[in-house]
Design an enzyme around this catalytic site. Structure first.
Site, mmCIF file in Angstrom:
data_model
loop_
_atom_site.group_PDB
_atom_site.id
_atom_site.type_symbol
_atom_site.label_atom_id
_atom_site.label_comp_id
_atom_site.label_asym_id
_atom_site.label_seq_id
_atom_site.Cartn_x
_atom_site.Cartn_y
_atom_site.Cartn_z
ATOM 1 N N THR A 213 0.840 -1.182 0.000
ATOM 2 C CA THR A 213 0.000 0.000 0.000
ATOM 3 C C THR A 213 0.884 1.244 0.000
ATOM 4 O OG1 THR A 213 -1.906 1.060 1.072
ATOM 5 C CG2 THR A 213 -0.309 0.058 2.540
ATOM 6 N N ASN A 214 0.311 2.393 0.293
ATOM 7 C CA ASN A 214 1.084 3.636 0.282
ATOM 8 C C ASN A 214 0.660 4.506 1.465
ATOM 9 O OD1 ASN A 214 -1.216 5.383 -0.615
ATOM 10 N ND2 ASN A 214 -1.118 3.987 -2.368
ATOM 11 N N ARG A 215 1.224 5.703 1.563
ATOM 12 C CA ARG A 215 1.018 6.514 2.754
ATOM 13 C C ARG A 215 -0.243 7.369 2.731
ATOM 14 N NH1 ARG A 215 5.760 6.804 5.722
ATOM 15 N NH2 ARG A 215 7.650 6.304 4.580
ATOM 16 N N SER A 216 -1.050 7.254 1.718
ATOM 17 C CA SER A 216 -2.246 8.104 1.650
ATOM 18 C C SER A 216 -3.179 7.816 2.832
ATOM 19 C CB SER A 216 -2.996 7.833 0.342
ATOM 20 O OG SER A 216 -4.250 8.454 0.387
#
Ligand code: CTP
Length: 418
Positions: A213-216
């Site tokens: 996933t990512n940091r959003s």
């Protein structure tokens, strides 16, 4: 949107009165002028001084009804109110409201507000115990109230003052605030329009416990959904963020992967006037999801990736083929060459607007409450905005959307900064 709005808050006798003080405070902090009426039973739980302290205005009781100004006070309060919310509302007050009984300042004011033209939105948040909610008498009263256009909020399920569990808790103040906001917004400039917003970082499963996933955080997308709701739009929020409370009134579609988000967007698209892709969609996913947890023993795993669909590119194709005619707004999160990269995405994805944000700055981008963005438009216009809260960025974006829908182009608000 609550600035200078007059909210009439009715408080009746329930242990949830302490939460009504929090609601009054939240309304005040949001800019509203809050008039409070307490019933005699409410005074057993809480004092007018509590409300006066948080609203900065005097709170009213039945003594005012029998005082000199009583005969006009209830009419004045009811006429001035943009919204009447009764929270907590006891079973007794629900019964009185259903039958038009007017034997105290609150029910007299409610009667006056309910008959006003145009009607004053009336919201009621019941708080009851034991079987009081389930009682057919209460249910019949509730049906009567709903039939008259009164909004019943809750009750919520959980621990009750008696120690029982069940339906009867007053809905939390933050949610009630959202309902007041919703009631005020329905005639806004986006009334009748459908806005789809995506939010959060997609999660691509590697095995039953791990994801890529990512940091959003999803905060910018949720703020956009709220800003659209505040202008009267019907909002579908397609969210890959799990930790945030969705804005009241949004239709929430919870998704995990980019493919799930793509399906949800395509399903909502035909009806939509506007698509705002604030989500950070993972470009890649593990080519295979392992059925069982990958163990640390044995050789190091090598993760092969597969490409995810580009949702906005697919929407652009539909636009090109004339299959969808709405407005598309994209986001570009960049760590270098911000404007060039954003411009390239605006062109490639046939966007009407792109919101470019520099994620290398500590006060902008992921997981903070502020953003520093530049808006780029299809007609070449660019507008650099100062450091703002994500809510303020959402307001600006939505102002452009309103302009667009009204005039067919953006730019009637704000200054140009090439
Ligand atoms: N987007 C999308 N589908 C994807 C990837 C991105 O619809 N698979 C959308 C995002 O929601 C955003 C815009 O496209 O509105 C730009 O996303 P971004 O991640 O900045 O750019 P990418 O097109 O993925 O390009 P790159 O990752 O190479 O910068």
């Amino acid at each position: 949107m609550l600035t200078a709005k007059r909210i009439l808050l009715g408080v009746t006798g329930s242990i949830a009165c302490y939460k009504a003080a929090d609601l009054a405070s939240k309304l005040r902090q949001a800019g509203a002028d809050v008039d409070v009426i307490l019933t005699r039973a409410a005074l057993q739980f809480i004092t007018p001084l509590t409300f006066q302290s948080v609203t900065g205005r005097r709170a009213y009781t039945d003594d005012d009804l029998w005082g000199q100004a009583g005969h006009v006070l209830h009419v004045g309060l009811a006429e001035a109110a943009d919204v009447l919310i009764i929270a907590p509302a006891t079973a007794n007050t629900l019964a009185k409201l259903a039958h038009g009984v007017a034997d105290n300042l609150l029910t007299v004011a409610a009667l006056a507000a309910g008959g006003r033209q145009p009607p004053c939105p009336v919201l009621v948040a019941p708080a009851l115990d034991g079987g009081m909610w389930a009682n057919p008498a209460t249910q019949a009263n509730v049906e009567t109230l709903r039939g008259r256009g009164i909004t019943l909020i809750g009750p919520a399920e959980g621990h009750l003052a008696s120690g029982l569990r069940g339906l009867g808790r007053m809905v939390e103040p933050a949610q009630l605030l959202g309902h007041v906001r919703l009631a005020l917004s329905r005639t806004g400039p986006l009334a009748g329009k459908r806005v789809v917003v995506t939010a959060g970082g997609t999660q691509e499963p590697l095995d039953p416990v791990r994801v890529l996933t990512n940091r959003s955080s999803g905060r910018q997308g949720y703020a956009l959904a709220q800003a659209a709701l505040d202008r009267g739009a019907q909002v579908t929020l397609i969210s890959a963020a799990a930790a945030l409370a969705p804005p009241v009134g949004a239709r929430l579609v919870q998704v995990g992967t980019a493919q799930e988000m793509r399906e949800a967007v395509m399903a909502a698209l035909p009806e939509a006037d506007v698509l705002i892709m604030a989500a950070a969609v993972a470009d890649f996913r593990p080519a295979r999801t392992q059925e069982h947890k990958i163990k640390k023993t044995g050789s190091l795993p090598v993760i092969e990736l597969a490409r995810n669909p580009d949702i906005l590119a697919q929407v652009a194709q539909r636009k090109t083929r004339g299959q969808w005619k709405g407005i598309t707004v994209g986001f570009a999160a960049e760590s270098q060459n911000l404007l060039d990269n954003a411009q390239a995405k605006l062109n490639a994805k046939k966007l009407d607007m792109i919101v470019a944000n520099d994620i290398s700055a500590p006060d902008a981008g992921f997981a903070v409450d502020t953003n520093r963005v530049t808006l780029l438009f299809a007609d070449g216009r660019r507008e650099q905005l100062p450091l703002m809260s994500k809510a303020e960025v959402a307001e600006r974006v939505m102002e452009e959307v309103v302009d667009w829908l009204n005039t067919g182009s953006t730019g009637s608000t704000g200054s140009t900064d090439h």
